[in-house]
Design a protein around this motif. Structure first.
Motif, short mmCIF file in Angstrom:
data_model
loop_
_atom_site.label_atom_id
_atom_site.label_comp_id
_atom_site.label_asym_id
_atom_site.label_seq_id
_atom_site.Cartn_x
_atom_site.Cartn_y
_atom_site.Cartn_z
N HIS A 1 63.74 76.80 -12.84
CA HIS A 1 62.83 76.78 -11.69
C HIS A 1 62.15 75.44 -11.50
N VAL A 2 61.78 74.79 -12.60
CA VAL A 2 61.09 73.49 -12.47
C VAL A 2 62.03 72.46 -11.86
N ALA A 3 63.26 72.41 -12.38
CA ALA A 3 64.24 71.46 -11.84
C ALA A 3 64.55 71.78 -10.38
N GLN A 4 64.63 73.10 -10.07
CA GLN A 4 64.91 73.52 -8.69
C GLN A 4 63.78 73.06 -7.76
N ALA A 5 62.54 73.23 -8.22
CA ALA A 5 61.39 72.84 -7.39
C ALA A 5 61.41 71.34 -7.13
N GLN A 6 61.78 70.55 -8.17
CA GLN A 6 61.85 69.10 -7.99
C GLN A 6 62.94 68.72 -6.98
N LEU A 7 64.05 69.45 -7.09
CA LEU A 7 65.16 69.18 -6.16
C LEU A 7 64.76 69.51 -4.72
N MET A 8 64.03 70.63 -4.54
CA MET A 8 63.58 71.01 -3.19
C MET A 8 62.66 69.93 -2.61
N HIS A 9 61.81 69.38 -3.48
CA HIS A 9 60.91 68.30 -3.03
C HIS A 9 61.73 67.09 -2.57
N SER A 10 62.74 66.73 -3.35
CA SER A 10 63.59 65.58 -3.00
C SER A 10 64.34 65.85 -1.71
N CYS A 11 64.85 67.05 -1.58
CA CYS A 11 65.61 67.45 -0.39
C CYS A 11 64.73 67.36 0.86
N LEU A 12 63.50 67.84 0.73
CA LEU A 12 62.55 67.80 1.85
C LEU A 12 62.28 66.37 2.26
N ALA A 13 62.08 65.50 1.25
CA ALA A 13 61.83 64.09 1.54
C ALA A 13 63.01 63.47 2.28
N ALA A 14 64.24 63.81 1.85
CA ALA A 14 65.44 63.24 2.49
C ALA A 14 65.55 63.70 3.94
N VAL A 15 65.33 64.98 4.20
CA VAL A 15 65.43 65.50 5.58
C VAL A 15 64.36 64.85 6.47
N LYS A 16 63.13 64.77 5.94
CA LYS A 16 62.04 64.16 6.73
C LYS A 16 62.34 62.69 7.04
N THR A 17 62.86 61.98 6.02
CA THR A 17 63.15 60.56 6.23
C THR A 17 64.28 60.38 7.25
N SER A 18 65.30 61.22 7.17
CA SER A 18 66.40 61.12 8.15
C SER A 18 65.88 61.37 9.56
N MET A 19 64.93 62.33 9.71
CA MET A 19 64.33 62.59 11.03
C MET A 19 63.56 61.37 11.51
N LEU A 20 62.83 60.74 10.59
CA LEU A 20 62.03 59.58 10.94
C LEU A 20 62.92 58.44 11.40
N VAL A 21 64.03 58.24 10.68
CA VAL A 21 64.97 57.16 11.06
C VAL A 21 65.55 57.44 12.44
#
Length: 1909
Positions: free
Chosen positions: A188-208
């Protein structure tokens, strides 16, 4: 509240060695003065540094140098190297590092000529970053891209330059993240970290995409190079689609992906209509609308059109459309209008299919977002929008109706967020209606809004959502609009505030109302508008405060009053004046605060708001006199006292001076309020006094600072005087609090005193240094000894507070530095750790923790080890000057090691003989002390890791051994009490026999090993037995059981503590610091817990194993070990498999609600983070619900046990609050499983289904908030219920149809469908939704015919249930028609076709509907001419023509309900009809069996239901003769005849009900004895009943009635009796009825009234009456501690009523001895443990004649401690007045010596070695304080001794006898105290307290006697 600002982490820039060297080389220059060389030199210095702050300074300097460069200097390789260095620094740092921001600022400050080169440098560095070595670097690169676009213009240009590469990187990162997610199941901890990274990637792609939109559009339209970009965008779209359709992703990521899809569509398509068309198609799931979109876009969205796509896809796309498309101003075409209307339609369709509460939250938020977007559109455009859109958005349209329906269905949702969103949606809907109807000028006059308001006001007030919607109406229309419709609204809302659940909503609405009303009135500006506002809002508030019970007004004070004063501070003066007015200034009804309390309350609230200030000249502007405040501080009611204390202590400024008056008031308050039984009052008092002490501290600091600076001597003297006053006050407070902590002090006094002393220690410290206050000088060694004694207190809070305080007291007074004293305490702790009393082990742990800070502890332990023969080698003791942390660690190591050696020895003894261990050294004490010692340790920074690792290994091993010893008991099939008293079987064979007897009847190898162990140790045990019997141990079953389950508990807690607090040793990772516990050990502990939870049968054992296991699972989740993180998932699948395969021979416990199995699964599931996708919970619930439902394909004997387990586990999971709303989606399945389980032929399944059903009812409808089983607070509208649980609609309907079909009462055969009761129970909890019409797909109408049919059942209970269940399904407006319809179904005349069950069910439904109508509509049902006519036509049902008494009684109930006093006003024609109906009803009563002539009763032949029938008749007869004779209009003689017949009935139920009616009527009038119905005939009947009635309850009621009659002629039917004869009879009755509480109390009350009458009629001759002694003995006998509370309350009431005529009479009518005995009884009751008894006894003070009291005290209701003190003083005063000083003073000395000791509740122990039982309560009265009582007596005796002239005629014989008794008692108690062991408060607590009290009594008595002699 001050929120601490989060500190930003600053890190230095760290580069690769190679890069660093290259940079240094490129920046190396020789000399030179120009700016570029200086810049290079600065940057080189920056790179050489490692301090981040210095680096920031140099980068800033570099920025200013760059800014100063001229155009000529903007060339050259050196400058490029500088720019490259800055760009490299920027890209290598973390996102939030201030150094990165400094670098960005430096780069931004380059001149215009350098900007292009800077962009090139940045692009090069970014391009290097875009190809990272591994996925763990992705997040840093994503952060860098985001930072470039965050207000950094050059960074944005570099991103645009690298656009294809950046998008390719983001696509690759997202694709890799999606791939990684597949392999992280269970972590669960690793999954939560991955979700955070995934969210950052999607947000950044939207910003670009957003920032580079022009570039993307241009590239896509160009012929060249668009293929690469298009494939990249297509890849991104695939990733977004995957996230949207994969339910493993958390909602935040999915929601962001939905926005990204819409943004990509908008950026890729030029045509506006095309975008709208494509978005519409996506929402509908229709691919046809995507024709205009490019092929690659259509292909990428293909997965979103799939038929089986998850429900959430359309939700997140709706959110994306609303967030990413522009809605302000005019829409670009009809396609856009279609999208506007399609979004709410999609969301409302989705709402009926979702289950998760979190998704419901998103739906609510998106709907509110849509309403805001639609509102923006309507408000933003200049021209009106299209008529079709206006019509759709206007009120009354289909869309508005559906949205309102959504609001009504969700405004009671359990999630606050959903409720908040529905309120916002409702407000927006009103505004949409306003702007969509441009022709409407004023919203208040709109008929739609008027109807909506009317509907809202008509709804029930327990619906929380109603308040928010009304608040929206107030906001938009003003308060005047609602107040015109409902003028009584303020009073009604205040009345609703006594409910805690409604108070916040009500107060919010009232605040909106009164603020808006005030603004409206001020705007109108008419004269006297403020008076109008006061009349509307302040007057109802004051009436409520004066009249309501204290518990009803609590929330008014918390929520309403402060807001009102904030709104209008000037209203305080009006309140004070109004409360001093005669109309309000009354004492108020019993239980209310009265005008005094209300005044104090208002002032307190004003003071807290800063409206009034306090000063030395006058308290709070002279608004309240000091005497009134003194009264309030000792008032009888707790809340008035707390309000008065709050007024004294609370202040708007923390540095406000505490005046001498305020300190004097605290002195007046504190002594009487320390011993409060109420936890809430104690907490309030401590909190308020803390505020006062904080003021003292802050103000004294201010004064000290001022003294150091002040020049004016006069001001200095004033400040110094204030400080001296503070010092005297604080010292008085310390002394007073420390004096309370004597042996025998009550728990509440100890707790309050220790809490306040702890505050003093924290705020001022008990320092002995010569500082300002020097409070340490007050503390003596005796005080410290008393605080140490509090550690032995049985209450845990007292132990904890005392332990903390001991460390804060001056060390010299505590004396632990003294080696002998320390050894004494250590020995006491070690002795207590082996006590057989569980609470002693807690005392031992606290004592050991006290010693852990002393450097010499290891030496003391070594000495103890030598005495006990243990080979204990302590660690090297630390140096005296060593840091505290090191001393604590070494001492903890030594203590744990020593206790472990002791525990090993005791475990070996227990392995030989469990019975002997239970009696002499139960194991749990040592284990508890070890756990407590480890809790003090900071395990992350130990200095001796090797020793600790070895110790941990040993600890775990010993824990397993302990568990092996005690497991056979707690895992037996019936652990509670199966071990017999060990008096005969004290041999090895006996023990073996016992252990064999308790073996569980299942197959478990674990027990076999325990049996082998016992067999092997048989020889040792025989030897142990002989030594044990020599010590005289007596082992009980209770001792053995407690020893075993507490040992299991401590093992669980210790193992949990080890796993949770000790750092883990990672086997795979070498760079982590070495831990103290290994992965293998943690996994072994987990397996141990699994074994205990799955096999323990004792609830105490498995519940506490669960606590330890929860600690372990929390640690597993957070541990860095991949192996440990995956354990919960593995264990869960294993146990589920075991449950599925279990059968009757399984070792899992199928009884005791599956014992520990549900706990085991609960712990595993609760370790799953709430932010995750909850995959474990979903998998578990699916498997369990499948198991719990009956299955046709499984054979019964194999499926029963798993089904029972599944039902029990489900019950535990639905009850678990930690799972919260995550469990709600599975409620429907659970309810179906519970109902279907009732159809099982196996009892175990039905039993577990019952428990599960009960839990689900609580989970759905909430915890019952009152005693009313059918309260509307625990109900739900049908719309809300079926919206939240849509799957239940078809299930319940089909089940009800099936159940109703089985009801055939016509055949006479009883058929009871198994689920019918449950169905009716659920349906009875629903009520119609305000929007629930016949067209509603989830309407309640289809249920009605089946419920009505259930009323024909042959089962009485089913008919009752169906009547109750019918009520919710009939709208309030339809009730009259429904009642008439049901009545017309009844036959007009008797006939063979009449089925009594059918008739009875119908009549019950009529009665239920009518009662509900009266409750819901708050008005009587007008029984119109049709209903009255229908009732008269069917009167045969109530007459003797009807053979069934059950239906007769039911019809009489209908008549009483519809024609009784509840029937309201009628038009003249209907009134005539009603009068005729009443006359006919009365005729039925007169012709009934009630008026049959006396003789043998014919009623028993009528069969079952006779009693109910007679009671229905009696209720009607009472209404006609007693309660409302004017309505029924009988002749007066007829009324007397009816009442006489009721009282003379042979049926005691009839007589009892009649007497209740008489009692109620007599209590309801102000002039007792003067009732129109109470003529001489009735009185003589009652008097005769008092002498001849045989039924105890009826006799008690007769006596209660007669107590209220003023004058009465007593007779037994043959002759008149005198009052004395009657008194004799009543006293005999009271003496003989001691065990019949109600009768005894009534007889005692009446006898007391007769005694008072005798005294008043003949004050002189009454002393000769012989039975006064009997009466006095009865009253005194009613004061004993062990008696029922009712008896003590009656005795208190009697003493209160006799205070004026008997106890304080100057004539002393009862003689001195009896009068003083009665005073003694009053004092005993004032010290009773029951609060109500004490409060009742304290009322005596209000009856004391005024001439005996001071002006301040007269007529005041005081609290019991003050009443006790004043009472003793009053008795001394009376003794003087009666001239009985000599006899009185000797009597009081006897009290002082404690004759009998009964009044203090002290325990009576004959000897020290008397046998003590395991759970001996000891002191029965936990409130009384004997020491304080004897001190009070001594003080008042001192006052009495001052008048020496009256002490001449003392009885010398009696005096000498008392002297001898006091001397003997003092000597005996002193010797006994000396004979006790060291620290007796721990070894023999009760005996020490008892002897201390006896010694105190004797000493004080001797003091008084010495003065007399």
């Amino acid at each position: 509240m001050v929120v601490k600002k989060k500190t930003v982490e600053v890190e230095a820039v760290i580069l690769d060695q190679e890069k660093l060297e290259n940079l240094k080389a490129s920046l190396s220059v020789d000399g030179g003065e120009d700016g570029v060389r200086q810049l290079a030199h600065t940057l080189r210095d920056c790179l050489m540094l490692t301090n981040p702050v210095q680096q920031i300074q140099l980068v800033q300097k570099a920025g200013s140098l760059l800014e100063q460069l001229s155009e000529e200097q903007c060339h050259g390789a050196l400058l490029l190297s500088c720019l490259h260095a800055l760009a490299l620094v920027y890209t290598s740092l973390k996102a939030k590092n201030p150094l990165r921001r400094a670098s960005a600022s430096a780069l931004s400050s380059v001149p215009a000529c350098l900007q292009e080169q800077t962009v090139d440098c940045l692009s090069v560095c970014l391009a290097d970053c875009l190809s990272p070595s591994g996925s763990d670097q992705y997040l840093h690169v994503i952060d860098s891209i985001t930072a470039c676009l965050d207000g950094f213009l050059l960074g944005e240009r570099s991103i645009q330059k690298l656009l294809p590469e950046v998008l390719q990187f983001l696509q690759k990162a997202l694709r890799d993240y999606l791939q990684l997610n597949i392999g992280l199941a269970g972590r669960h901890v690793a999954q939560a970290q991955l979700m955070h990274s995934c969210l950052a990637a999607v947000k950044t792609s939207m910003l670009v995409v957003q920032r580079c939109q022009e570039g993307i559009s241009a590239a896509l339209q160009a012929d060249r190079s668009h293929c690469t970009l298009r494939s990249t965008l297509s890849g991104l779209l695939d990733c977004y689609t995957h996230i949207l359709t994969d339910e493993e992703f958390v909602q935040t990521v999915q929601s962001t992906a939905g926005m990204a899809v819409v943004l990509l569509i908008r950026s890729s398509m030029a045509s506006g209509d095309g975008v709208a068309s494509l978005v519409s198609g996506l929402l509908c799931g229709s691919e046809q609308s995507a024709d205009t979109a490019p092929q690659w876009l259509r292909q990428g969205c293909k997965a979103l059109y799939a038929r089986g796509r998850p429900a959430g896809v359309s939700l997140y796309l709706c959110h994306g459309a609303l967030a990413m498309l522009s809605w302000k101003g005019a829409l670009q075409g009809p396609q856009w209008e279609q999208v506007v209307l399609l979004v709410p339609h999609t969301l409302l369709e989705l709402d009926t299919s979702i289950k998760e509460s979190s998704t419901a939250m998103v739906v609510a938020r998106v709907l509110t977002l849509w309403s805001s977007a639609a509102l923006d559109h309507l408000q933003g455009q200049q021209l009106p929008c299209s008529p079709s859109l206006q019509l759709s958005l206007r009120g009354g349209s289909e869309l508005q109706a559906r949205l309102l329906e959504y609001v009504y269905a969700h405004w009671e949702h359990p999630l606050d967020g959903v409720r908040h969103q529905t309120r916002a949606l409702f407000r927006n809907l009103l505004l949409l209606h306003k702007y969509a109807s441009p022709s409407m000028s004023e919203l208040a006059k709109d008929p739609y809004v008027g109807q909506l308001t009317h509907n809202l006001l008509g709804l029930e007030w327990h619906m929380r959502g109603k308040y928010g919607s009304l608040g929206c109406l107030v906001e938009l229309l003003g308060a005047g609009y609602l107040l015109d419709l409902r003028p009584q609204l303020p009073s009604h809302l205040l009345g609703l505030m006594n409910d805690q659940t409604l108070a916040p909503y009500t107060s919010d609405l009232t605040e909106r109302l009164f603020v808006s009303h005030k603004a409206q009135l001020a705007e109108e500006g008419s004269g006297g508008w403020m008076e109008t506002w006061h009349l509307t809002w302040v007057t109802p508030l004051l009436q409520m405060l004066c009249q309501a019970r204290l518990d009803q007004s609590t929330y008014i004070l918390d929520y309403f009053l402060p807001k009102l004063l904030r709104c209008s501070p000037s209203s305080l003066t009006h309140m004070v004046q109004a409360l001093q007015d005669t109309s309000l200034c009354s004492a108020g009804p019993p239980g209310s605060r009265g005008a005094v309390g209300a005044l104090i309350t208002c002032l307190r609230a004003a003071r807290a708001q800063g409206v009034v200030q306090s000063s030395e000249e006058g308290l709070w502007g002279g608004l309240v006199p000091l005497s009134l405040l003194r009264q309030a501080l000792v008032h009888k009611h707790d809340q008035v006292r707390m309000d008065a204390l709050g007024l004294v202590c609370e202040s708007h400024r923390s540095t406000e001076v505490v005046t001498s008056q305020e300190m004097e008031l605290v002195r007046h308050f504190l002594p009487s309020s320390l011993n409060s039984q109420s936890p809430a009052v104690r907490q309030q008092a401590v909190t308020l006094l803390k505020k006062l002490l904080c003021r003292v501290k802050d103000n004294s600091q201010l004064l000290q600072k001022r003294l150091a600076q002040e020049k004016d001597q006069h001001q200095r003297d004033r400040d110094q005087h204030t400080l001296d006053t503070y010092k005297a006050f604080l010292r008085w407070m310390c002394e007073r609090l420390l004096e309370v902590l004597l042996p025998g002090a009550s728990f509440s006094s100890c707790l309050t005193s220790l809490s306040l002393l702890g505050l003093l220690a924290t705020l001022f410290t008990f320092s002995t240094e010569p500082d300002v206050f020097a409070l340490g000088e007050v503390v003596t060694p005796a005080h410290a000894q008393n605080v140490l004694g509090c550690v032995a207190n049985n209450f845990l809070e007292v132990k904890q507070l005392a332990s903390t305080l001991l460390w804060q007291l001056p060390p010299a007074t505590v004396g632990l530095q003294d080696p002998d004293r320390m050894c004494c305490v250590l020995q006491a702790a070690l002795d207590l750790s082996t006590s057989t009393k569980p609470f002693d082990s807690v005392s031992a742990a606290h004592l050991l923790n006290l010693l852990l800070q002393l450097p010499s502890l290891p030496h003391a332990l070594q000495r103890c080890a030598q005495e006990q023969g243990l080979s204990f080698q302590p660690p090297v003791p630390p140096q005296p000057q060593a840091p505290e942390a090191l001393i604590l660690e070494i001492n903890t190591l030594a203590v744990v090691h020593f206790l472990l050696l002791c525990l090993k020895r005791e475990v070996a003894r227990a392995e030989a003989s469990l019975l002997l261990a239970a009696a002499s050294c139960p194991l749990y004490g040592r284990a508890h002390c070890i756990t407590a010692a480890l809790q003090q340790l900071n395990a992350g920074t130990v200095s001796e890791p090797a020793q600790w690792r070895s110790l941990v290994t040993e600890l775990i091993s010993v824990c397993y051994r302990m568990s092996d010893v005690v497991s056979p008991v707690v895992q037996s099939s019936s652990p509670e009490g199966l071990i017999p008293m060990d008096t005969v079987t004290e041999t090895t064979a006996g023990l073996q026999k016992i252990l064999q007897e308790i073996q569980p009847r299942d197959t478990n190898d674990f027990f076999t090993s325990a049996r082998e162990l016992d067999t092997q140790s048989g020889g040792e045990e025989d030897h142990t037995h002989h030594s044990g019997s020599g010590e005289g141990y007596r082992v009980t079953a209770q001792m053995v059981l407690v020893c075993c389950w507490r040992s299991m508990k401590e093992v669980s807690m210790l193992l949990g503590q080890l796993c949770q607090s000790l750092p883990l040793t990672h086997t795979a990772q070498t760079h982590t610091p070495p831990g103290l516990i290994t992965e293998q050990q943690v996994e072994g502990v987990g397996l141990y817990f699994r074994q205990q939870l799955l096999q323990s049968r004792h609830r105490g054992a498995f519940e506490l194993a669960y606590v330890g296991f929860v600690r372990l699972t929390e640690m597993l989740c957070r541990s860095g070990s991949q192996t440990l993180q995956q354990l919960p998932a593995r264990w869960l699948s294993e146990v589920l498999q075991e449950v599925k395969s279990s059968d009757p021979s399984s070792k899992l416990c199928a009884t005791r609600r599956s014992a520990g199995i549900p706990f085991y699964i609960q712990a595993l599931l609760s370790s799953e983070p709430k932010s995750s996708s909850c995959s474990l919970l979903k998998m578990t619930m699916k498997e369990l619900t499948d198991l719990a439902k009956p299955s046709a394909d499984r054979p019964t004997n194999q499926s029963t046990v798993p089904q029972v387990h599944a039902l029990n586990i489900l019950r535990a999971l639905y009850r678990d609050t930690r799972l919260g709303e995550s469990i709600v989606p599975f409620v429907s399945d659970g309810l179906q499983a519970a109902m279907l389980g009732f159809t099982s032929p196996v009892w175990a399944v039905r039993n577990s289904s019952t428990l599960l059903f009960s839990t689900l009812i609580t989970r759905i409808f909430g915890v019952k908030k009152g005693k009313d089983e059918h309260s509307k607070k625990n109900r739900m509208t049908g719309r809300e219920f079926f919206t939240r649980f849509p799957a239940l609609y078809p299930f319940l309907l089909s089940q009800l149809e099936e159940a109703a079909a089985s009801v055939h009462s016509d055949s006479g055969e009883v058929k009871l469908h198994p689920s019918l009761f449950l169905l009716l129970l659920v349906l009875g909890r629903l009520y119609p939704s305000p929007m629930d019409g016949s067209s509603s797909p989830l309407g309640l109408a289809p249920f009605m015919p089946f419920i009505i049919r259930c009323g024909r059942s042959a089962v009485y209970r089913t008919r009752e249930m169906s009547a109750r269940a019918l009520v919710p399904f009939v709208m309030v407006t339809q009730v009259p028609a429904a009642i008439l319809s049901l009545l017309l179904d009844l036959p007009v005349e008797p006939g063979p076709g009449s089925q009594q069950n059918h008739l009875h069910g119908t009549l019950l439904q009529v009665v239920s509907l009518h009662r509900s109508y009266q409750t819901d509509s708050h008005r009587p049902l007008a029984a119109g001419s049709d209903i009255s006519k229908a009732l008269r036509q069917r009167l045969w049902l109530a007459s003797r023509q009807n053979p069934c008494v059950v239906t007769r009684g039911a019809y009489l109930d209908v008549l009483a309900s519809l024609s009784g006093p509840q029937a309201g006003p009628h038009p003249d024609g209907e009134l005539t009809e009603l009068t005729e109906l009443r006359a006919a009803t009365l005729g039925v009563v007169m012709a009934s069996e009630l008026l049959d002539p006396p003789g043998p009763p014919a009623l028993p032949s009528l069969g079952p239901g006779t009693t109910q029938y007679l009671l229905s008749l009696t209720r009607l007869a009472l209404s006609a003769s007693l309660e409302h004779p004017q309505l029924w209009g009988p002749h007066p003689h007829q009324g007397t005849l009816l009442l006489g017949r009721l009282l003379a009935s042979p049926h005691y139920e009839v007589r009892g009900l009649a007497l209740e009616g008489v009692l109620g009527a007599s209590e309801g009038t102000a002039t007792p004895g003067r009732h129109p119905w109470l003529d001489q005939t009735t009185l003589s009947t009652l008097a005769s009943m008092a002498l001849h009635e045989t039924h105890p309850q009826c006799l008690a009621k007769v006596l209660c009635v007669l107590t209220g009659c003023v004058e009465l002629q007593w007779g037994d039917g043959l002759q008149n009796l005198s009052s004395l004869d009657v008194l004799h009879h009543i006293l005999s009755l009271a003496e003989d009825s001691a065990h019949r509480v109600e009768l005894h109390c009534a007889a005692l009350t009446l006898a007391s009234r007769l005694v008072v009458q005798l005294v008043l009629s003949d004050p002189q001759g009454v002393a000769a009456v012989p039975c006064l002694g009997r009466w006095g003995a009865l009253v005194c006998g009613g004061c004993s501690e062990e008696l029922p509370v009712e008896v003590k309350l009656t005795a208190a009431q009697v003493l209160v009523n006799t205070t004026a005529p008997l106890l304080t009479s100057p004539a002393l009518p009862l003689g001195l001895s009896l009068t003083v005995s009665l005073w003694r009884c009053l004092f005993t009751l004032l010290q009773d443990e029951d609060q109500d008894v004490r409060d009742m006894a304290a009322d005596y003070f209000t009856n004391v004649p005024v001439d005996l009291l001071s002006t301040e005290e007269a007529g005041v209701a005081v609290c019991p401690p003050v009443a006790l003190d004043l009472g003793v003083g009053l008795l001394c005063q009376l003794i003087l007045r009666w001239a009985q000083v000599s006899a009185g003073i000797l009597t009081l000395i006897e009290w002082l010596l404690g004759d009998g000791e009964g009044e203090t509740g002290s325990p009576r122990h004959t000897s020290l070695d008397e046998e003590e039982f395991l759970f001996e309560k000891g002191d029965l009265n936990l409130w009384a304080e004997p020491v304080q009582w004897v001190k009070m007596l001594h003080r008042h005796l001192g006052v009495l001794l001052q008048d020496q002239n009256r002490l001449q005629a003392l009885d010398q014989t009696r005096l000498l006898k008392l002297c001898a008794q006091a001397e003997a008692q003092a000597l005996h108690s002193a010797r006994a105290l000396e004979g006790l062991p060291a620290l007796p408060q721990f070894s023999c607590t009760i005996e020490h307290a008892r002897l201390s009290v006896r010694h105190q009594r004797a000493t004080l008595a001797q003091d008084v006697l010495d003065k007399l002699r």
